[in-house]
Design an enzyme around this catalytic site. Structure first.
Site, PDB file in Angstrom:
ATOM      1  N   SER A 190     -18.691 -33.987 -13.343  1.00 54.03           N
ATOM      2  CA  SER A 190     -19.495 -32.814 -13.015  1.00 54.03           C
ATOM      3  C   SER A 190     -20.279 -33.042 -11.721  1.00 54.03           C
ATOM      4  CB  SER A 190     -20.413 -32.494 -14.203  1.00 54.03           C
ATOM      5  OG  SER A 190     -21.045 -31.260 -14.051  1.00 54.03           O
ATOM      6  N   ASP A 209     -12.656 -24.668 -17.680  1.00 50.22           N
ATOM      7  CA  ASP A 209     -13.994 -25.174 -17.355  1.00 50.22           C
ATOM      8  C   ASP A 209     -14.909 -23.988 -17.051  1.00 50.22           C
ATOM      9  OD1 ASP A 209     -16.256 -26.407 -16.379  1.00 50.22           O
ATOM     10  OD2 ASP A 209     -15.197 -27.717 -14.986  1.00 50.22           O
ATOM     11  N   HIS A 212     -15.085 -28.326 -19.924  1.00 44.53           N
ATOM     12  CA  HIS A 212     -15.759 -29.120 -18.902  1.00 44.53           C
ATOM     13  C   HIS A 212     -15.959 -30.578 -19.306  1.00 44.53           C
ATOM     14  CE1 HIS A 212     -18.358 -29.768 -15.437  1.00 44.53           C
ATOM     15  NE2 HIS A 212     -19.286 -30.283 -16.235  1.00 44.53           N
TER      16      HIS A 212
END
Length: 441
Positions: free
Chosen positions: A248, A340, A375
């Site tokens: 991330s 995501d 994600h």
């Protein structure tokens, strides 16, 4: 380990036997479950339950039918229903969910890597979907899932203002080094680094978002360079075989460092569900201040879950608004999920590919994209979280973040991606994949 609990079956006059092997293993190691001494074609439910460090119970269960010998072999036979279906040897882990009546927005994460994740696995008569704590199990076993293999060292790092935890494989070394960066949730997250050390990599889990102790205004490129050098200069680390791994927001930092730093020269980088659309040459405080300007792009679904991915969409064409990935000189592995909902990782990867083709370094890029994954692509068999509680770093607002993904394909993505990440690191940090030292339990 607790001895298996076996209860006499009135129907057969025998004691059903439950075997879980290994009873003690790494979290990315598969186990095998076999139930014996059942009636032929008997319907049973296999159930797992785990008490988290936050004192929440998590469970999973699958419905099975024994064969003509009264045996259920999970690696060969399919679950007919429950929290997972099909032939899924690890379904009792990756399909775990909070038990009914639990608090909302939970996420299961291991904080103390010095202790195992303890999971109790039981077999019940019939196909059950609830009320397990009110039933008597036919048999029960306990299994320990570890992030740290025996001999792995855990070392606190508090040096030159850098905060983190270093994990070292057993033996003299030197070992390749990995600087491990988690995302915008902040804090010190150790379990991935512990597992990397269990596979032969000296890994530094770096803390860089800790509002009570690290002011974001003081965290800029020099902080990450100091951390990289601390890892690089450790006597058990091979200074010329270094990598960065980011998830991330940690991916954005990884890309910035690989493109612009004169100190950080990694042999390779791994970026999981991140983006190159981020201000460069800024402190973290300045980055988050810039992100605040786009909060109007955040969306909320019908369940009041925040969809964060639109914050950087559309991907800007202005090269000053993103990392110049054409400058990167080392191999990069991008691991992306096509559902995501937190970061526009797939769109970012497409733009990165285009930029690197123009710059002539596209041969350094490898992209993995997983359908219906979300994600949070974590180590294998970690439960899937489609949404969970979260605190936005830029506004400090408490929200429920939508991560995306569907449970079964997300579980596949985590297992496949982890195998490919380890292979990628071995290829570029060791002379050959066969020379990697893997610690075993």
């Amino acid at each position: 380990m607790l001895a298996p609990v076996r209860t006499l079956s009135i129907e057969t006059g025998t004691c059903p036997m439950l075997s879980v092997q290994p009873t003690r293993g790494l979290v990315d190691e598969k186990f095998q479950i076999v139930v014996m001494s059942l009636l032929p074609n008997q319907e049973v439910t296999l159930h797992s339950i785990h008490l988290s460090e936050d004192k929440d119970f998590w469970e999973a269960f699958g419905h099975y039918k024994s064969d003509e010998h009264g045996t259920v072999t999970v690696v060969k036979e399919e679950s007919l229903g429950g929290t997972y279906e099909g032939i899924e040897p690890m379904g009792l882990l990756w399909s775990m969910r909070p038990v009914p009546g639990s608090r909302g927005g939970l996420r299961l994460r291991k904080r103390d890597v010095l202790t195992p994740m303890v999971v109790h696995i039981s077999v019940y008569d019939g196909h059950l979907t609830q009320g397990f704590n009110q039933k008597t199990a036919l048999a029960t076993c306990e299994t320990e899932r570890w992030y740290m293999a025996p001999g792995v060292q855990r070392v606190d790092v508090r040096e030159k203002g850098v905060r983190g935890t270093l994990f070292l494989p057993p033996g003299l070394g030197p070992y390749p080094g990995v600087l491990d960066l988690w995302g915008g949730g902040g804090g010190l997250v150790e379990y991935r680094s512990a597992l990397l050390a269990s596979h032969g990599f000296a890994s530094l889990a770096l803390e860089y978002l800790a509002p009570d102790e690290l002011r974001t205004a003081d965290v800029d490129s020099t902080y990450f360079e100091e951390a990289y050098q601390i890892l690089q200069n450790h006597p058990k680390v091979h200074k010329d075989r270094m990598a960065m791994l980011g998830l991330s927001f940690g991916s954005a930092i990884t890309l910035i460092m690989a493109a612009y730093s004169k100190v950080i020269k990694p042999k390779c980088c791994v970026c999981i569900n991140g983006s190159h659309v981020v201000p460069v040459n800024k402190s973290l405080f300045e980055v988050f201040e810039e992100m605040k300007k786009h909060v109007n792009k955040l969306q909320v679904n019908e369940d009041n879950q925040v969809i964060h991915r639109h914050l950087i969409l559309p991907i800007p064409s202005d090269p000053t608004l993103k990392v110049d990935v054409g400058r990167i000189k080392c191999p990069i592995l991008l691991v992306n999920a096509d559902d995501d909902q937190s970061w526009a990782s797939v769109e970012s990867a497409e733009d990165m590919e285009m930029m690197m083709k123009i710059a002539g370094n596209h041969h350094l890029l490898e992209v993995l994209t997983y359908p219906c994954a979300g994600h949070l692509i974590e180590p294998p068999y970690t439960p899937h979280f489609r949404a969970s509680n979260f605190i936005l770093q830029d506004t400090k607002e408490k929200i429920v973040m939508l991560w995306g993904g569907q449970t079964k394909p997300h579980a596949y993505a985590q297992e496949d991606a982890w195998e490919k990440i380890l292979s990628f690191l071995q290829k570029h940090l060791y002379f050959s994949s066969n020379s990697a030292v893997k610690a075993k339990l």
